[in-house]
Write a protein that holds these residues in place. Structure first.
Motif, PDB file in Angstrom:
ATOM      1  N   ARG A 109      -1.497   1.819  11.797  1.00 48.75           N
ATOM      2  CA  ARG A 109      -1.155   0.608  12.551  1.00 48.75           C
ATOM      3  C   ARG A 109       0.204   0.138  12.057  1.00 48.75           C
ATOM      4  O   ARG A 109       0.379  -0.103  10.860  1.00 48.75           O
ATOM      5  N   GLU A 110       1.177   0.038  12.980  1.00 47.13           N
ATOM      6  CA  GLU A 110       2.549  -0.303  12.615  1.00 47.13           C
ATOM      7  C   GLU A 110       3.014  -1.554  13.351  1.00 47.13           C
ATOM      8  O   GLU A 110       2.689  -1.738  14.527  1.00 47.13           O
ATOM      9  N   ALA A 160       0.867  -1.182   0.000  1.00 51.62           N
ATOM     10  CA  ALA A 160       0.000   0.000   0.000  1.00 51.62           C
ATOM     11  C   ALA A 160       0.898   1.224   0.000  1.00 51.62           C
ATOM     12  O   ALA A 160       2.081   1.149   0.355  1.00 51.62           O
ATOM     13  N   THR A 161       0.335   2.358  -0.362  1.00 52.06           N
ATOM     14  CA  THR A 161       1.113   3.594  -0.328  1.00 52.06           C
ATOM     15  C   THR A 161       1.158   4.141   1.100  1.00 52.06           C
ATOM     16  O   THR A 161       0.328   3.791   1.943  1.00 52.06           O
ATOM     17  N   ARG A 162       2.119   5.014   1.329  1.00 58.51           N
ATOM     18  CA  ARG A 162       2.219   5.687   2.630  1.00 58.51           C
ATOM     19  C   ARG A 162       0.923   6.423   2.940  1.00 58.51           C
ATOM     20  O   ARG A 162       0.441   6.392   4.062  1.00 58.51           O
ATOM     21  N   GLY A 163       0.341   7.058   1.935  1.00 60.42           N
ATOM     22  CA  GLY A 163      -0.919   7.771   2.128  1.00 60.42           C
ATOM     23  C   GLY A 163      -2.029   6.845   2.589  1.00 60.42           C
ATOM     24  O   GLY A 163      -2.822   7.203   3.461  1.00 60.42           O
ATOM     25  N   GLU A 164      -2.089   5.647   2.011  1.00 62.82           N
ATOM     26  CA  GLU A 164      -3.095   4.666   2.424  1.00 62.82           C
ATOM     27  C   GLU A 164      -2.819   4.176   3.848  1.00 62.82           C
ATOM     28  O   GLU A 164      -3.746   4.020   4.648  1.00 62.82           O
ATOM     29  N   CYS A 165      -1.530   3.963   4.151  1.00 64.51           N
ATOM     30  CA  CYS A 165      -1.165   3.462   5.478  1.00 64.51           C
ATOM     31  C   CYS A 165      -1.429   4.483   6.583  1.00 64.51           C
ATOM     32  O   CYS A 165      -1.746   4.117   7.706  1.00 64.51           O
ATOM     33  N   HIS A 166      -1.310   5.767   6.260  1.00 73.03           N
ATOM     34  CA  HIS A 166      -1.500   6.829   7.253  1.00 73.03           C
ATOM     35  C   HIS A 166      -2.859   7.506   7.143  1.00 73.03           C
ATOM     36  O   HIS A 166      -3.119   8.486   7.827  1.00 73.03           O
TER      37      HIS A 166
END
Length: 172
Positions: A112-113, A22-28
């Motif tokens: 979520r990390e 996923a992209t960083r934008g999707e992850c955040h």
């Protein structure tokens, strides 16, 4: 400077196995796909802990003090390579020996990390790069006094308390 919302990150299960991307934008962005990160706690020989100050342009917790090094593992990148890359990019340190401490899931209202936590003792030159708004070594008492005041990131506060418990358990 700003975060790249199109950066491609791996999506993992709780054991760290890659199950997608996923992209960083999707992850955040609040959907909270689990993505892996590395953290390095840098202690000096006096027992002080280096903290970085997050720049105002960061998309998560701008302007707060945080773990010395924290960064995403890129899609296709190995854990050790990501750790060494992030340490070099953020602090200019290349000659360190990391010790793995723990892995846990951190969840906030936006992300979520899967956090892979390491530590090292380092007395050399620390040169924060333009990715940070500086940094310094803090005493453990200074950190304890700052917890809950909004100066530190919530993620760092939780992780620091885990580390204290881990250290206490190892010393008993």
């Amino acid at each position: 400077m700003h975060d790249n919302s199109l950066e491609l990150l791996p999506i993992v299960d709780e054991e760290g196995r890659v199950v997608g991307s996923a992209t960083r934008g999707e992850c955040h962005g609040g959907a909270k796909p689990l993505h892996p990160v590395v953290h390095l706690h840098v202690f000096n020989s006096r027992g002080e802990l280096y903290l970085q100050k997050r720049p105002a342009w960061k998309d998560i917790q701008p302007g707060r003090w945080d773990t010395a090094v924290g960064g995403h593992i890129d899609y296709g990148e190995e854990l050790d390579n990501a750790l060494r890359r992030e340490v070099g990019e953020e602090l200019g340190i290349t000659d360190f020996e990391p010790e793995f401490l723990l892995r846990y899931v951190f969840e906030s209202d936006r992300e979520r990390e899967l956090v892979n936590v390491f530590r090292t003792t380092y007395d050399g030159d620390v040169r924060p790069t333009a990715e940070l708004d500086g940094g310094r070594f803090w005493t453990i008492d200074e950190i304890c006094a700052a917890i809950g005041t909004g100066v530190l990131t919530p993620n760092f506060e939780q992780e620091f308390q885990r580390l204290l418990r881990l250290q206490f358990a190892n010393n008993s």
